[in-house]
Enzyme design. Structure first.
Site, mmCIF file in Angstrom:
data_model
loop_
_atom_site.group_PDB
_atom_site.id
_atom_site.type_symbol
_atom_site.label_atom_id
_atom_site.label_comp_id
_atom_site.label_asym_id
_atom_site.label_seq_id
_atom_site.Cartn_x
_atom_site.Cartn_y
_atom_site.Cartn_z
ATOM 1 N N GLU A 1 0.878 -1.171 0.000
ATOM 2 C CA GLU A 1 0.000 0.000 0.000
ATOM 3 C C GLU A 1 0.914 1.221 0.000
ATOM 4 O OE1 GLU A 1 -2.757 0.316 3.295
ATOM 5 O OE2 GLU A 1 -3.535 2.221 2.510
ATOM 6 N N LYS B 1 4.091 0.190 9.552
ATOM 7 C CA LYS B 1 4.155 1.498 8.901
ATOM 8 C C LYS B 1 3.522 2.589 9.761
ATOM 9 C CE LYS B 1 2.986 -0.056 4.798
ATOM 10 N NZ LYS B 1 2.477 -0.093 3.432
ATOM 11 N N ARG C 1 5.137 -13.281 9.459
ATOM 12 C CA ARG C 1 5.777 -11.987 9.272
ATOM 13 C C ARG C 1 7.168 -12.002 9.889
ATOM 14 N NH1 ARG C 1 1.943 -7.740 8.325
ATOM 15 N NH2 ARG C 1 3.325 -6.104 9.047
HETATM 16 P P1 ATP Z 1 2.659 -2.623 8.023
HETATM 17 O O1 ATP Z 1 2.124 -3.554 9.059
HETATM 18 O O2 ATP Z 1 4.086 -2.294 8.175
HETATM 19 O O3 ATP Z 1 1.791 -1.427 7.821
HETATM 20 P P2 ATP Z 1 1.392 -3.750 5.780
HETATM 21 O O4 ATP Z 1 1.149 -5.200 5.689
HETATM 22 O O5 ATP Z 1 0.218 -2.932 6.118
HETATM 23 O O6 ATP Z 1 2.624 -3.480 6.712
HETATM 24 P P3 ATP Z 1 1.607 -3.467 2.984
HETATM 25 O O7 ATP Z 1 2.112 -2.340 2.187
HETATM 26 O O8 ATP Z 1 0.183 -3.810 2.898
HETATM 27 O O9 ATP Z 1 1.998 -3.149 4.460
HETATM 28 O O10 ATP Z 1 2.504 -4.758 2.758
HETATM 29 C C1 ATP Z 1 2.793 -5.298 1.496
HETATM 30 C C2 ATP Z 1 3.142 -6.736 1.652
HETATM 31 O O11 ATP Z 1 4.243 -6.887 2.545
HETATM 32 C C3 ATP Z 1 2.001 -7.538 2.236
HETATM 33 O O12 ATP Z 1 1.812 -8.667 1.424
HETATM 34 C C4 ATP Z 1 2.457 -7.928 3.599
HETATM 35 O O13 ATP Z 1 2.027 -9.220 3.896
HETATM 36 C C5 ATP Z 1 3.965 -7.879 3.492
HETATM 37 N N1 ATP Z 1 4.573 -7.531 4.777
HETATM 38 C C6 ATP Z 1 4.414 -6.387 5.484
HETATM 39 N N2 ATP Z 1 5.091 -6.443 6.634
HETATM 40 C C7 ATP Z 1 5.730 -7.642 6.671
HETATM 41 C C8 ATP Z 1 6.596 -8.301 7.612
HETATM 42 N N3 ATP Z 1 6.954 -7.716 8.747
HETATM 43 N N4 ATP Z 1 7.048 -9.539 7.295
HETATM 44 C C9 ATP Z 1 6.706 -10.122 6.144
HETATM 45 N N5 ATP Z 1 5.900 -9.567 5.217
HETATM 46 C C10 ATP Z 1 5.411 -8.339 5.477
#
Ligand code: ATP
Ligand code: MG
Length: 571
Positions: A46, A281, A271
């Site tokens: 995102e 984020k 994760r």
């Molecule tokens: P955050 O929790 O940091 O806001 P998010 O999942 O909301 O992360 P996205 O931009 O939606 O952020 O993430 C893009 C991809 O990265 C998603 O498929 C998510 O599963 C993966 N992702 C995000 N954080 C992690 C993590 N700590 N470990 C593994 N994969 C991750």
């Protein structure tokens, strides 16, 4: 063409590059069964912040699976929430992904599918599988029930299809205010999985979208957009983190009930968590917005932009991601593991130089004033292809303040009054006299050098216990050097729900050394290029570094001072 090359055993190449984790094993089996021609994955950030090291794990998983099985990976911006998304994040994400060394096949946007998603919503309405609800957010939340109690059906649940359609079209036309209506799927308010209790598909939000402008005032939820976007792009394997496991039945329900062009399968993995930092984020945005760090690319941030500025290499990040592997169980990886991967990479590639962080002047009383000799030093202890250089030696030199002790314990093998030490690549010196300033501090040392101990002469073999680094006072170039420590003082800054995580920030996470002295060959060191300052660690020239105002950041120390602490933490 190299005719003599031996053919590569592809199965072996695959496994050594990506490891054999459960996703790899599963896809390999599916490929063997002929279920797929190729594997198509996507990385779906995102655009509401910069990528962090957790994203790197997801990136490596998705790209490496596509690479291993003849496919490709799309970069898809999941931009369904107009409130937080910005073009600058898109630019930063693309830059980081390229820096990591990955090439995506198509650049996609969930917002490009808004028309299709709208058609899909109408399809559900037409089939009696979605309805317009006039309850407010509070009532909808209460009606969803809990893990132990079923939800309650909305009074609008049996609204006639024609009326749903009319209301939804008028939602889109902008006739209603935010929150007046929502579109919900009609699934099962008693489902044990709360995600299936008539989830919201569309909300009214009179907001400008950074890409679609004011064309829409209704926006699909992430849940409604994500799986269908995968299907539209013919993604075969939707690899994502574990928090989406409970959503999978919902995604499957959509795919089953919609005229989608393909049926992706979702596989979840744990994760990445790292100690002494935060990987969300929302929290990282707060660190930036509240000025706890200098920006998304502050070298203390776990963002890819921050790690890059800190001197991390894409190779180190990729090897870290392969080392930690892919599993379904949550774990916390010590920050030291990330640092070790960097150290291992830089040890092989970084040239060596000498730099004195906290200079102490020494005068070689038997070295002729005005004369410059030079020490001939290899740029790397193992890799001869990295060449050699001459480092100027003069009568006045700087050594590290820490390398001298006036009242030294027995085991102190660096310089002390009357003691001897070797200057790296030069000769042996003896400290004859300590000169103090008015306040009693040490002003400089008067030393004599042993001419017979110069490199190349028979006396060069003479043994002394310590070897220290040095620079010529006349030739050294001054620099500002940043030394970093953990961003937080505690292993899990977000553990305690009653304390804001920023309360745990480490006040000593950055130390700025203003008047370091570097050997002259570092004057034009290119920003981003790694270098080992001998005995001090690996460093990188900051993007803000200028020939007349050098700035270096320490990427990692030579040894892991945290290994013991991490071990204790893990019990
Ligand atoms: P955050 O929790 O940091 O806001 P998010 O999942 O909301 O992360 P996205 O931009 O939606 O952020 O993430 C893009 C991809 O990265 C998603 O498929 C998510 O599963 C993966 N992702 C995000 N954080 C992690 C993590 N700590 N470990 C593994 N994969 C991750
Ligand atoms: Mg997300």
């Amino acid at each position: 063409m190299n005719d003599s090359s031996t053919p590569i055993d592809e199965s072996v190449a695959e496994e050594s590059a990506v490891g054999t984790h459960f996703i790899h094993t599963r896809i390999k089996k599916e490929m063997a069964e002929g279920k797929y021609e190729q594997v198509i994955t996507r990385f779906p950030p995102e655009p509401n912040g910069f990528l962090h090291i957790g994203h790197a794990k997801a990136i490596v998983v998705n790209f490496s699976m596509a690479e291993a099985f003849r496919g490709y990976t799309n970069l898809r911006f999941d931009d369904t929430n107009p409130a937080k998304e910005e073009q600058r994040y898109i630019d930063a994400i693309k830059q980081d992904l390229s820096w990591m060394g990955y090439e995506w096949k198509n650049e996609c946007f969930a917002s490009d599918y808004f028309d299709t998603l709208y058609e899909y919503a109408l399809h559900l309405i037409d089939h009696g599988l979605a309805y317009v609800d006039s309850q407010d957010a509070e009532a909808i939340r209460e009606g969803r029930g809990t893990l132990t109690e079923p939800g309650t059906e909305s009074p609008d649940r049996d609204r006639p299809i024609a009326e749903n359609k009319d209301l939804f079209e008028r939602m889109r036309a902008g006739e209603f205010a935010d929150g007046e209506y929502v579109l919900r799927a009609k699934i099962d308010m008693a489902a044990p999985n709360i995600n299936l209790r008539d989830p919201i598909l569309y909300r009214i939000r009179h907001l400008h979208h950074y890409r679609t402008g004011d064309r829409w005032c209704i926006y699909p939820t992430y849940d409604f957009a994500h799986g269908q976007s995968d299907a539209i792009e013919h993604i075969t394997h939707s690899l994502c983190s574990l928090e989406f496991e409970d959503h999978r039945p919902l995604y499957d329900w959509f795919i089953e009930h919609l005229p989608v062009p393909s049926k992706p399968v979702q596989i979840e993995f744990a994760r990445l968590n790292i100690n002494f930092t935060v990987l969300s984020k929302r929290k990282l945005t707060r660190l930036v917005d509240e000025g706890h760090v200098s920006g998304w690319d502050d070298p203390r941030m776990p963002t890819l932009a921050g790690l890059r500025r800190r001197g991390f290499t894409p190779e180190a990040i990729r090897s870290f991601c392969h080392e930690i592997g892919v599993t379904k169980s949550e774990s916390v990886i010590p920050f030291g593991v990330l640092e070790r991967n960097l150290r291992d990479d830089l040890n092989v590639h970084a040239e060596r130089r000498m730099a004195v962080l906290k200079p102490l002047k020494i005068v070689l009383t038997n070295f002729e004033a005005g004369v410059t000799e030079s020490a001939h030093l290899p740029n790397h202890p193992q890799d001869e292809t990295l060449g050699t250089r001459d480092v100027p030696i003069t009568r006045e030199l700087y050594i590290e303040q820490d390398d001298f002790m006036e009242e030294a314990p027995k085991k102190f093998f660096r310089l002390k009054p009357g003691g001897e030490v070797r200057l790296r690549g030069a000769f042996i010196i003896r400290c004859d006299e300590v000169i103090h300033d008015e306040t009693g501090g040490i002003k400089e040392l008067h030393c004599s050098f042993d001419p017979e101990s110069r490199s190349g002469l028979p006396g060069a073999e003479r043994k002394v216990k310590g070897t220290i680094h040095w620079v010529s006072a006349e030739h050294a170039v001054p620099a500002t050097v940043h030394l970093y420590d953990r961003l937080f003082q505690v292993a899990d800054p977000a553990a305690d729900k009653d304390t804001d995580f920023t309360a745990h920030l480490n006040p000593d996470s950055i130390e700025t050394v203003e008047h370091a002295m570097l050997e002259p060959s570092l004057k034009d060191w290119p920003a981003g290029d790694p270098v080992q300052f001998e005995r001090l660690g690996y460093f990188v020239a900051d993007p803000d570094s200028r020939a007349d105002a050098l700035v270096f950041n320490r990427s990692v120390t030579l040894r892991d001072a945290w290994a013991k602490i991490d071990q204790a933490q893990q019990g």
